[in-house]
Enzyme design. Structure first.
Site, PDB file in Angstrom:
ATOM      1  CE1 TYR A 173      -4.001  -1.531  -0.386  1.00  0.00           C
ATOM      2  CE2 TYR A 173      -3.547  -2.800   1.351  1.00  0.00           C
ATOM      3  CZ  TYR A 173      -4.272  -2.684   0.453  1.00  0.00           C
ATOM      4  OH  TYR A 173      -5.346  -3.159   0.133  1.00  0.00           O
ATOM      5  CD  GLU A 229       1.436 -29.082  11.937  1.00  0.00           C
ATOM      6  OE1 GLU A 229       2.082 -29.896  12.237  1.00  0.00           O
ATOM      7  OE2 GLU A 229       0.507 -28.681  11.130  1.00  0.00           O
ATOM      8  CG  ASP A 285      -1.084 -32.174  12.625  1.00  0.00           C
ATOM      9  OD1 ASP A 285      -0.892 -32.186  13.933  1.00  0.00           O
ATOM     10  OD2 ASP A 285      -1.750 -31.653  12.017  1.00  0.00           O
TER      11      ASP A 285
END
Lengths: 507, 363
Positions: free
Chosen positions: B105, B198, B250
């Site tokens: 921006y 995680e 995981d």
């Protein structure tokens, strides 16, 4: 058992009963047809003397006729050659009377239109027509007349003679008719615009029933050469024409007969033809039997060595005038016009003139705008049936880097001693192979030049864009790097900008 | 490259500012001489990315690309690059930070519009490549979601906080790993290991269960694939405080790869150094854990399997036989398990049984 009765009807009566043929189908078509026929007569009258036409048309509201139709007064003034007083009553009061029976390019062919308009006015409103005309001589003649439909004769109700102080020449026609202007309006305006396009030397003024003024101003006073009258070409004759020629000929032998009554037939060609058809050169044409006349006609068509008709009987607009007309009415960004050499179909000479206008005020609407003209008359109906439309649709435009969504208008003008109209309505041109070929060739030539223009413009655009990019970013690089380096003074980028310019300042 | 160097934040900052200035001067001088400015930088194309066995990360090869303002296709990205340098210079000298989105921006104020944030992100990566510095060095950060918790006292260097210290146990949700934290100096710690996790749910569970005390650990939440700032932060914890790193993800190819990126870095960051922690360990959940601990599982889907075959060929996965063994096991059992799967044995099972066992196993 009922007895069948037979009666002869006059030409006026015939058209009274069959007014559809001449385009007076319904109240909106009728008002359009009336204006169109009178304007075309006026244009012809001015052009025949090479006078730049000034035509004033006024349609004024007179009253309601029924739910959908109104009564209007139509007035058409021109500055043409005028009509000799002796002929005025017949010219407007007798159907099929006129000056258009010779072979040369004319807008109308049968001398029907103007009279049909007057006739239509009379049968719908029972009012007389007023005709005022002068050929520039010291007197102006003014007639008030009606048509005796059954006898096809003018009835003169009043006749005035005025002094022509200013040597005015021209014709003023005024009569009332029933019509539906609201529905006809867009066609009428389109008609004026397109007429202005192919008659760039004419001033056209139209005042509509609401008092709105539409003015189409001439862009030039140059006019095309008026067409020369010619004899018929041998390829185009039929038995009836042969019999008429035989009746009127003063020539006592076939050789002279052929030499004097046919277009581009000289001594040598006539002798060759007589040899080819086994006719005795000294035979008196008036002695030809009916079978011999039929055989003569067939042989005239079969003989290969007749010279093609020349174009002196044609009056094409010419590339300059076509350009002027299209420019002033369409105001395109780019315009290319192309005139083909004269060609013939069935013994009739014709010339195709074509223009492609790109951009400017030409709209882009997903398909090209097509303007069709025949002998300087705009053709406004049945576009899809016209040969030009087919040629344009069948053209492989991609080859010319042209796509249908571009703002493109195509103007096709065909002039001929006999325009190959498909129907009596004279709204579209038949698909004759010779005509089709000429249009296609003209179109290809113009398309090539358009492609040239487009690719050049694309190139210039690209170059301008390219320079724009450098001009936009180099100063920023200068500014940012100066800030990073902690320098007050910006580096000089003018040299860099100059070095990326390929075409100097013009690009 | 020194890996055990004591990290000094302020020293690094002045190095960054001067390399940005040098970059600007080089371009300025080229223009002053009447030349189109150009720069040369290592190519980041896949053909120029190699795995370096010594550094244990991807690096860029010898191929380089030249960007010149003379080239119509380069002039815009070139300008954008100089602008990003100028913007970064402003950030670093004024000690302000910006997110990647902010950069996108901010450009509009200089009439330097980027087509989208992807484009501005790419240009920032270009500047990283040119200078051999990472964007965090020029104070440009992605949106952060990762956090740290544990007994570590840090000292801020950001304006307004200079000299202030904070203990990272202060807030029970953990402390966001943002610009202020990554630019802080480490003061002291009692922890003797780092555990990277995680998922947020497990991170919270660990804090609740006092894992940091029980195991004397600093807990780092990677929140999925660890952001660069977090990877760099883990590396600093490892090198500056000399702490071993254990990673829990995981039990699926994606979790496995999260651990791998912390250990060996990514191909996308081949132009950068010091983002990876080669000595870090993946502690679980392994495919073999799924079997040994009889975890509740889901079947691997097609995308998972495709990913496993890709990883099998990846050079990073050829270093340690552990990886190949686990990939093969995944492919054999065709099942995967989430960290939360341990809840099957009660809420504290993972902390009481699994975690100590795995820390021991991967020591």
């Amino acid at each position: 058992m009922a007895q069948a009765t037979f009666e002869e009807i006059s030409a006026s009566d015939f058209f009274y009963r069959n007014r559809d043929i001449a385009g007076f189908t319904n109240p909106s078509r009728a008002i359009f047809a009336a204006i169109r026929e009178l304007v075309e007569n006026s244009l012809d009258a001015a052009e025949s003397q090479k006078i730049p036409p000034d035509i004033y048309v006024r349609l004024s509201f007179e009253g309601e006729a029924s739910k959908d139709t109104q009564i209007y007064k139509l007035r058409v003034e021109d500055n043409g050659c005028g009509i000799h007083p002796r002929y005025i009553p017949s010219a407007f009061g007798q159907v099929l009377y006129g000056s258009k029976y010779k072979l040369k390019q004319m807008r109308g062919t049968f001398g029907l239109g103007g009279k049909m308009a007057v006739l239509y006015g009379q049968i719908t409103t029972h009012q007389p027509a007023y005709i005022t005309s002068s050929t520039g001589l010291p007197k102006i003649y003014s007639f008030k007349l009606m048509i005796d439909i059954q006898r096809n004769r003018p009835i003169i109700l009043d006749r005035k003679v005025l002094i022509n102080k200013e040597q005015w020449h021209g014709t003023i026609v005024e009569f009332t008719l029933e019509g539906d202007y609201l529905r006809a309006r867009s066609k009428i305006l389109e008609y004026f615009k397109q007429t202005a396009m192919v008659n760039p030397y004419a001033n056209l003024t139209f005042v509509d029933p609401k008092g709105r003024l539409y003015k189409f101003t001439r862009a030039t006073t140059d006019m095309p050469n008026p067409p020369q009258e010619t004899e018929p070409h041998p390829y185009g004759v039929d038995v009836e024409l042969l019999q008429r020629l035989i009746q009127v000929t003063p020539h006592k032998n076939m050789l002279d007969f052929l030499k004097h009554h046919f277009h581009r037939v000289g001594d040598v060609t006539a002798q060759k033809f007589l040899e080819f058809s086994g006719l005795n050169p000294s035979k008196n044409p008036k002695k030809l039997s009916h079978e011999e006349i039929v055989r003569l006609m067939h042989n005239l068509k079969k003989f290969k060595d007749f010279l093609p008709p020349d174009a002196s009987c044609l009056s094409p607009l010419g590339e300059e005038l076509l350009k002027a007309g299209i420019s002033k009415e369409l105001k395109p960004e780019y315009l290319v016009v192309h005139q083909r050499k004269p060609a013939t179909y069935a013994g009739h000479p014709f010339i195709v003139e074509l223009g492609i206008a790109y951009g400017g005020e030409v709209p882009s609407k997903g398909s090209f705008t097509i303007y069709r003209f025949a002998n300087r008359i705009p053709l406004l109906y049945d576009e899809a049936s016209d040969v030009s439309f087919r040629v344009i649709s069948n053209m492989n435009w991609r080859r010319y880097k042209v796509s249908l969504d571009m703002p493109i208008a195509i103007v096709v003008h065909i002039c001929s001693t006999k325009v190959p109209y498909k129907t009596v309505g004279k709204e579209f041109i038949a698909d004759r192979p010779e005509v089709r070929r000429e249009i296609a060739n003209a179109l290809r030539e113009a398309a090539r030049q358009l492609q040239h223009f487009l690719s050049k413009r694309e190139h210039v655009d690209k170059e301008r864009k390219r320079l724009g990019i450098f001009a936009k970013y180099l100063p920023k690089i200068a500014q940012f790097s100066a800030a990073l380096a902690g320098k007050e003074k910006l580096p000089d980028i003018e040299r860099l900008l100059k070095s990326v310019q390929k075409y100097g300042d013009e690009a | 490259m020194e890996t055990k160097r004591k990290y000094s934040v302020t020293e690094k900052k002045s190095e960054v500012i001067s390399s940005l200035k040098d970059f600007g001067s080089k371009i300025y001088e080229q223009m002053e001489k009447g030349d189109f400015p150009s720069i040369t930088m290592p190519s980041r194309s896949t053909q120029n990315i190699y795995y370096d066995m010594n550094l244990r990360q991807f690096i860029l090869g010898d191929k380089s690309v030249r960007r010149s303002a003379r080239n119509i296709r380069h002039v815009k990205p070139f300008t954008q690059l100089v602008w990003v340098a100028r913007f970064s210079h402003e950030l670093t000298t004024q000690r302000k930070t910006s997110t990647l989105r902010d950069v996108y921006y901010s450009a509009q104020a200089y009439e330097m519009t980027f087509k989208d944030q992807q484009e501005s992100d790419n240009i920032i990566t270009d500047l990283e490549t040119v200078l051999g510095l990472s964007r965090e060095d020029f104070n440009i950060f992605p949106e952060e979601r990762s956090a740290v918790f544990g007994d570590l006292t840090i000292e801020y260097t950001v304006p307004g906080y200079e000299g202030k210290t904070l203990n990272l146990t202060t807030h029970p949700d953990g402390v966001l790993i943002g610009p202020a934290l990554t630019s802080a100096e480490f003061v002291n710690t009692t922890a003797d290991k780092i555990i990277a996790i995680e998922k947020g749910g497990l991170f919270t569970r660990f804090i609740e269960e006092n894992v940091h005390k029980k195991f004397n650990a600093l807990l780092v939440l990677t929140a999925g694939q660890a952001p660069r700032a977090t990877r760099h932060f883990i590396r600093r914890l490892h090198t500056e405080l000399n702490l071993p790193v254990y990673i829990f993800t995981d039990g699926d190819p994606w979790g496995m790869h999260i651990a791998m990126v912390i250990i060996s870095g990514s191909a996308n960051a081949a132009h950068l150094r010091e983002l990876n922690t080669p000595d870090a360990k993946w502690s679980g959940v392994w495919a073999t854990d799924i079997v040994n601990y009889k975890l509740p599982t889901d079947p691997l889907d097609e995308v998972d399997i495709k990913r496993l075959y890709e990883l099998q060929k990846d050079p990073r996965y050829k270093e340690d036989p552990l990886w190949q063994r686990e990939i093969k096991t995944f492919l054999k059992i065709r099942r995967k398990a989430e960290q939360e799967a341990f809840s099957r044995y009660g809420l504290t099972y993972i902390v009481d049984e699994y975690l100590p066992a795995k820390l021991e196993e991967t020591k």
